[in-house]
Design a protein around this motif. Structure first.
Motif, short mmCIF file in Angstrom:
data_model
loop_
_atom_site.label_atom_id
_atom_site.label_comp_id
_atom_site.label_asym_id
_atom_site.label_seq_id
_atom_site.Cartn_x
_atom_site.Cartn_y
_atom_site.Cartn_z
N SER A 1 0.85 -1.20 0.00
CA SER A 1 0.00 0.00 0.00
C SER A 1 0.88 1.24 0.00
CB SER A 1 -0.95 0.01 1.20
OG SER A 1 -0.22 0.02 2.43
N ARG A 2 0.38 2.26 -0.70
CA ARG A 2 1.06 3.55 -0.76
C ARG A 2 0.01 4.64 -0.59
NH1 ARG A 2 4.58 0.53 -0.33
NH2 ARG A 2 6.52 0.33 -1.51
N GLU A 3 0.35 5.65 0.19
CA GLU A 3 -0.55 6.78 0.38
C GLU A 3 0.23 8.08 0.31
OE1 GLU A 3 -3.94 6.79 3.25
OE2 GLU A 3 -2.91 5.04 4.07
N LEU A 4 -0.32 9.05 -0.41
CA LEU A 4 0.22 10.40 -0.43
C LEU A 4 -0.96 11.37 -0.46
CD1 LEU A 4 2.43 12.53 -0.64
CD2 LEU A 4 2.45 12.19 -3.13
N ASP B 1 4.13 -4.50 2.64
CA ASP B 1 4.98 -3.33 2.39
C ASP B 1 4.07 -2.10 2.30
OD1 ASP B 1 6.73 -1.40 1.55
OD2 ASP B 1 7.44 -2.47 -0.22
N GLY B 2 4.13 -1.24 3.28
CA GLY B 2 3.24 -0.09 3.31
C GLY B 2 3.96 1.22 3.60
N LYS B 3 3.54 2.27 2.94
CA LYS B 3 4.12 3.60 3.17
C LYS B 3 3.02 4.64 3.10
CE LYS B 3 7.70 6.82 1.61
NZ LYS B 3 8.78 7.08 0.62
N GLN B 4 3.00 5.54 4.06
CA GLN B 4 1.98 6.58 4.14
C GLN B 4 2.64 7.93 4.37
OE1 GLN B 4 -0.63 7.76 7.76
NE2 GLN B 4 -1.74 6.09 6.76
N THR B 5 2.24 8.93 3.58
CA THR B 5 2.79 10.28 3.71
C THR B 5 1.66 11.30 3.65
OG1 THR B 5 4.82 9.59 2.57
CG2 THR B 5 4.43 11.95 2.78
N ASN B 6 1.69 12.25 4.56
CA ASN B 6 0.72 13.34 4.57
C ASN B 6 1.48 14.65 4.72
OD1 ASN B 6 -1.46 14.82 6.97
ND2 ASN B 6 -1.78 14.78 4.77
N THR C 1 -3.52 16.08 11.86
CA THR C 1 -3.12 14.90 11.10
C THR C 1 -2.76 13.78 12.06
OG1 THR C 1 -1.60 14.04 9.42
CG2 THR C 1 -0.74 15.74 10.89
N LYS C 2 -3.22 12.57 11.73
CA LYS C 2 -3.06 11.45 12.65
C LYS C 2 -2.80 10.16 11.87
CE LYS C 2 -5.43 8.87 16.32
NZ LYS C 2 -6.72 8.64 17.00
N PRO C 3 -1.54 9.83 11.61
CA PRO C 3 -1.25 8.52 11.04
C PRO C 3 -1.42 7.43 12.11
CG PRO C 3 0.78 9.74 11.42
CD PRO C 3 -0.35 10.65 11.80
N GLN C 4 -1.95 6.29 11.70
CA GLN C 4 -2.27 5.26 12.68
C GLN C 4 -1.92 3.89 12.09
OE1 GLN C 4 -6.23 5.69 14.24
NE2 GLN C 4 -6.30 3.60 15.06
N LEU C 5 -0.94 3.22 12.66
CA LEU C 5 -0.54 1.89 12.21
C LEU C 5 -0.83 0.88 13.32
CD1 LEU C 5 2.99 2.62 10.65
CD2 LEU C 5 0.77 2.66 9.52
N GLU C 6 -1.48 -0.21 12.94
CA GLU C 6 -1.69 -1.32 13.86
C GLU C 6 -1.19 -2.58 13.17
OE1 GLU C 6 -5.46 -1.63 15.77
OE2 GLU C 6 -5.72 0.55 15.95
N ALA D 1 1.78 -8.46 12.46
CA ALA D 1 2.68 -9.40 11.79
C ALA D 1 4.10 -8.91 12.01
CB ALA D 1 2.35 -9.48 10.30
N ASP D 2 5.07 -9.84 12.00
CA ASP D 2 6.43 -9.44 12.35
C ASP D 2 7.36 -9.26 11.16
OD1 ASP D 2 6.71 -12.10 11.66
OD2 ASP D 2 7.11 -12.80 13.70
N ASP D 3 6.97 -9.72 9.98
CA ASP D 3 7.82 -9.59 8.79
C ASP D 3 7.18 -8.61 7.82
OD1 ASP D 3 9.67 -9.86 6.82
OD2 ASP D 3 9.20 -11.94 6.32
N VAL D 4 7.26 -7.32 8.16
CA VAL D 4 6.61 -6.29 7.36
C VAL D 4 7.53 -5.07 7.24
CG1 VAL D 4 4.32 -7.02 8.12
CG2 VAL D 4 5.47 -5.15 9.31
N LYS D 5 7.22 -4.23 6.26
CA LYS D 5 7.87 -2.93 6.13
C LYS D 5 6.76 -1.88 6.06
CE LYS D 5 10.23 -3.71 2.39
NZ LYS D 5 11.16 -3.45 1.25
N CYS D 6 6.58 -1.13 7.12
CA CYS D 6 5.53 -0.11 7.15
C CYS D 6 6.11 1.17 7.74
CB CYS D 6 4.34 -0.57 8.00
SG CYS D 6 3.36 -1.89 7.24
N THR D 7 5.91 2.27 7.03
CA THR D 7 6.38 3.57 7.50
C THR D 7 5.29 4.60 7.31
OG1 THR D 7 7.29 4.21 5.35
CG2 THR D 7 8.75 3.00 6.85
N HIS D 8 5.38 5.68 8.09
CA HIS D 8 4.45 6.78 7.90
C HIS D 8 5.15 8.08 8.28
CE1 HIS D 8 3.74 7.43 12.22
NE2 HIS D 8 3.70 6.13 12.34
#
Length: 438
Positions: free
Chosen positions: A316-319, A346-351, A364-369, A372-379
């Motif tokens: 997932s990608r967010e801008l 694989d997730g990336k979020q940008t605001n 603005t409120k990024p929220q990651l839950e 899983a242990d083998d992931v790449k998620c950033t915000h």
């Protein structure tokens, strides 16, 4: 968490509207049962308040305090000339037009649809496309969402779009909802359904627009089902009257190896809320959620996104970008949920938000839950003003301050607009963005 649905001037309007649709005899019995269950749920939930975490920065009091007229029959006198500022070219898109919430066949241009593409207005699809409308209510849940429950209870018209398997639709399909001055103090509850078959590819545009300055309520829900290996580009454009209220929800379910590209563009309405939800229910599915909103005066615009990674190897990608002037208020809340089974996500979020006024503000409120242990998620989230060094540089090259400010503001928005694949839409939104700062 909520307040009683019977509190506020809008209550009697909604009861009257429900009584009107409940008397219809042309819809299947299961639709009437769903409407009744949704209305009962709406009464139980009531309107959300700022005590509700998802509505913490947005008060719906201005909506609740109004009285609305149910538009039970076709109204409005919008003509082809009224549509021109909101179209993307007569040959560039198939266009399905709705005036004040009701289908207008005489204004629509759906001739020579590509093979494997079928469209209906919802009011007639209940009896003409019984198999496909069986999807209605299967994607967008109203159990915890009051405005979705209200839409489900009052749904009457909207668009049904079916893309057959392996079909590649070259021209976008434009669903154009226009509200004119005759609908002042009215309420529209459009319900749309988009079903994309296996390995198909299509672009669907939803526009909510008005050439008037009328006060009215639009509460729209769009359900999306994307088949295995399919790709949907979905653009939601909100250019309502500056006095209007707009709540719009897009809720999608994605099968294996499918891709949803969503873009939300918002410049209108006094108060607006857009929810973009998708669940990646198949392995290898992906979602790209981008958006741009531009506000001034006293406008309030809230964007909520939710991506559920329910299977492995998804991305997932967010801008999202906002440009705020005057005393406007922007809200962005981006949620990403990763289920325990969804390894290799694989997730990336940008605001990013640009404030043009000292009185404008954003929450603005990024929220990651992540479970899983083998992931790449950033915000990441940034809030700032125009770069003074860049402004100084342009002035030193002979560009006056106002022109430099406009160019830098447009440049801030340009990169997210460039992600739009449909050239007629991209060029139109670039022009609207540039003109806004002239």
């Amino acid at each position: 968490m909520t307040t009683s649905v019977m509190a506020g001037s809008a209550a009697e309007s909604f009861v009257a509207a429900f009584d009107a649709v409940a008397g219809e005899a042309v819809v299947p019995a299961w639709v009437q049962s769903m409407r009744r269950a949704a209305f009962d749920r709406f009464v139980t939930l009531g309107f959300p308040t700022t005590k509700n975490e998802d509505w913490h920065y947005t008060s719906v009091a201005p909506i609740v305090e109004q009285e609305y007229t149910p538009l039970a029959i076709r109204t409005g006198d919008a003509g082809s000339a009224d549509l021109l500022p909101f179209r993307f070219g007569p040959r560039d898109c198939y266009t399905m037009v709705f005036v004040n919430g009701r289908f207008a066949a005489e204004l629509s241009e759906m001739d020579q649809l590509a093979g494997g593409v079928r469209v209906w207005d919802l009011a007639s699809a209940w009896t003409r496309a019984t198999e496909i409308v069986d999807h209605v209510g299967k994607v967008a849940s109203y159990d915890m969402h009051a405005f979705t429950a209200l839409n489900t209870a009052l749904m009457y018209d909207g668009a049904v779009v079916q893309i057959g398997k392996d079909v590649q639709v070259e021209r976008p399909i434009h669903l154009l909802f226009i509200t004119d001055a005759i609908a002042a103090k009215g309420m529209m509850q459009p319900r749309n359904l988009i079903v994309v078959g296996r390995n198909a590819r299509a672009t669907v545009i939803e526009s909510y627009v008005s050439p008037s300055d009328a006060l009215y309520l639009t509460n729209a829900v769009t359900e999306v089902a994307i088949g295995e290996g399919a790709t949907l580009h979905h653009y939601k454009i909100q250019r309502e009257s500056r006095r209007a209220y707009h709540v719009g929800t897009v809720d999608a379910r994605q099968a294996r190896d499918s891709h949803l590209f969503s873009f939300s563009f918002a410049t209108g309405a006094a108060l607006s809320r857009t929810n973009i939800y998708t669940s990646l229910d198949g392995e290898g599915a992906g979602a790209t959620l981008n958006g741009l909103y531009m506000l001034d005066g006293e406008q309030h615009c809230d964007h909520q996104t939710q991506i559920i990674h329910a299977q492995p190897n998804g991305f997932s990608r967010e801008l999202y970008k906002g440009i705020l002037d005057g005393r406007s208020h922007g809200v962005f809340n981006g949620k990403v949920f990763v289920h325990p089974i969804a390894q290799k996500t694989d997730g990336k979020q940008t605001n990013k938000t640009l404030l043009l006024s000292a009185s404008a503000h954003v929450d603005t409120k990024p929220q990651l839950e992540i479970f899983a242990d083998d992931v790449k998620c950033t915000h990441g989230a940034t809030v700032g003003q125009i770069d003074q060094m860049a402004l100084f540089y342009m002035k030193s090259r002979g560009v006056n301050r106002d022109a430099a400010r406009r160019l830098l503001t447009y440049a801030f928005a340009a990169d997210v607009l460039e992600t739009l694949e449909a050239a007629p839409v991209r060029e139109a939104l670039e022009r609207i963005t540039l003109e806004r700062f002239l």
